[in-house]
Design an enzyme around this catalytic site. Structure first.
Site, short mmCIF file in Angstrom:
data_model
loop_
_atom_site.label_atom_id
_atom_site.label_comp_id
_atom_site.label_asym_id
_atom_site.label_seq_id
_atom_site.Cartn_x
_atom_site.Cartn_y
_atom_site.Cartn_z
CE LYS A 79 70.96 -10.11 1.74
NZ LYS A 79 71.62 -11.24 2.34
CE1 TYR A 102 76.91 -8.75 1.63
CE2 TYR A 102 75.94 -8.42 -0.78
CZ TYR A 102 75.70 -8.50 0.64
OH TYR A 102 74.63 -8.50 1.14
CG ASN A 151 69.82 -14.11 3.90
OD1 ASN A 151 69.76 -13.26 3.17
ND2 ASN A 151 70.80 -14.23 4.66
CG HIS A 208 73.00 -5.86 4.19
ND1 HIS A 208 74.19 -6.71 4.53
CD2 HIS A 208 73.18 -4.94 4.59
CE1 HIS A 208 75.02 -6.00 4.92
NE2 HIS A 208 74.31 -4.98 5.17
CD GLU A 256 76.88 -2.34 5.89
OE1 GLU A 256 75.52 -2.24 6.08
OE2 GLU A 256 77.72 -3.44 5.86
P1 GDP Z 1 74.37 -11.57 7.78
O1 GDP Z 1 75.32 -10.63 8.35
O2 GDP Z 1 73.50 -12.18 8.60
O3 GDP Z 1 73.95 -11.22 6.37
O4 GDP Z 1 75.46 -12.61 7.23
P2 GDP Z 1 77.08 -12.56 6.79
O5 GDP Z 1 77.53 -11.39 7.19
O6 GDP Z 1 77.86 -13.77 7.64
O7 GDP Z 1 76.84 -13.23 5.29
C1 GDP Z 1 76.61 -12.07 4.33
C2 GDP Z 1 75.51 -12.84 3.30
O8 GDP Z 1 76.18 -13.70 2.70
C3 GDP Z 1 74.49 -13.22 3.96
O9 GDP Z 1 73.27 -12.71 4.44
C4 GDP Z 1 73.96 -14.47 3.05
O10 GDP Z 1 73.15 -13.78 1.85
C5 GDP Z 1 75.28 -14.92 2.34
N1 GDP Z 1 75.84 -16.10 3.06
C6 GDP Z 1 76.12 -16.02 4.21
N2 GDP Z 1 76.53 -17.57 4.52
C7 GDP Z 1 76.52 -17.84 3.38
C8 GDP Z 1 76.60 -19.37 3.15
O11 GDP Z 1 77.11 -20.39 3.66
N3 GDP Z 1 76.43 -19.74 1.71
C9 GDP Z 1 76.07 -18.76 0.81
N4 GDP Z 1 75.53 -19.22 -0.63
N5 GDP Z 1 75.72 -17.81 1.18
C10 GDP Z 1 75.93 -17.29 2.45
#
Ligand code: GDP
Length: 140
Positions: free
Chosen positions: A11, A51, A114, A117, A128
């Site tokens: 990222k 997304y 973070n 991905h 994907e």
């Molecule tokens: P992942 O599969 O671990 O990447 O998590 P998710 O699919 O739940 O979320 C996708 C991405 O959205 C995450 O990797 C973060 O970059 C972002 N994200 C997830 N939760 C949050 C949140 O509570 N706040 C914000 N700002 N970004 C989030």
């Protein structure tokens, strides 16, 4: 367990800090092979499309803005149980909750920034990978 492929994205928070090689070293040390890789800048439209599943989540707009804030490195990883293995190497979504030694624990700045991905299922991995790569760009 059969060999599997998964999609990984380094990222913008990580490319900005020149961490592509450091992230790749952790992936390779874990036994994942980088069989395709390119550095690109996502347009807002492409990031929104990627997304789509998070469209209703409150952080969707911020996430799209973040993912378009700088270059990303999209990559196809291959290995035994690659989807699950990559999720393990990545660590929990929130770096504060991630296990020691994981990419997100070591490099993640916040729950949003973070660093990486990774596909969360073999089915999503196929979708994907096809989103970013043609078969001819992948050399296993
Ligand atoms: P992942 O599969 O671990 O990447 O998590 P998710 O699919 O739940 O979320 C996708 C991405 O959205 C995450 O990797 C973060 O970059 C972002 N994200 C997830 N939760 C949050 C949140 O509570 N706040 C914000 N700002 N970004 C989030």
């Amino acid at each position: 367990m059969a060999s599997e492929r998964t999609l990984s994205i380094i990222k913008p928070d990580a490319t900005r800090r020149n961490l592509t090689g450091a992230v790749n070293a952790l992936l390779e040390d874990a036994g994942l092979r980088i069989i395709a890789q390119k550095r690109i800048r996502l347009s807002r439209e492409r990031a929104e499309d990627f997304y789509q599943v998070h469209k209703e989540r409150p952080f969707y707009n911020d996430l799209v803005t973040f993912m378009t804030s700088g270059p990303v490195v999209v990559q196809v990883l291959e290995g035994e149980d690659a989807v699950l293995l990559n999720r393990k190497v990545m660590g929990a979504t929130d770096p504060a909750l991630a296990n020691a030694g994981t990419i997100r624990k070591i490099f993640g700045e916040s729950i949003e920034a973070n660093s990486v991905h990774g596909s969360d299922s073999p089915d999503n991995a196929k979708t994907e990978i096809a989103f970013f790569f043609s078969e001819g760009e992948i050399t296993g």
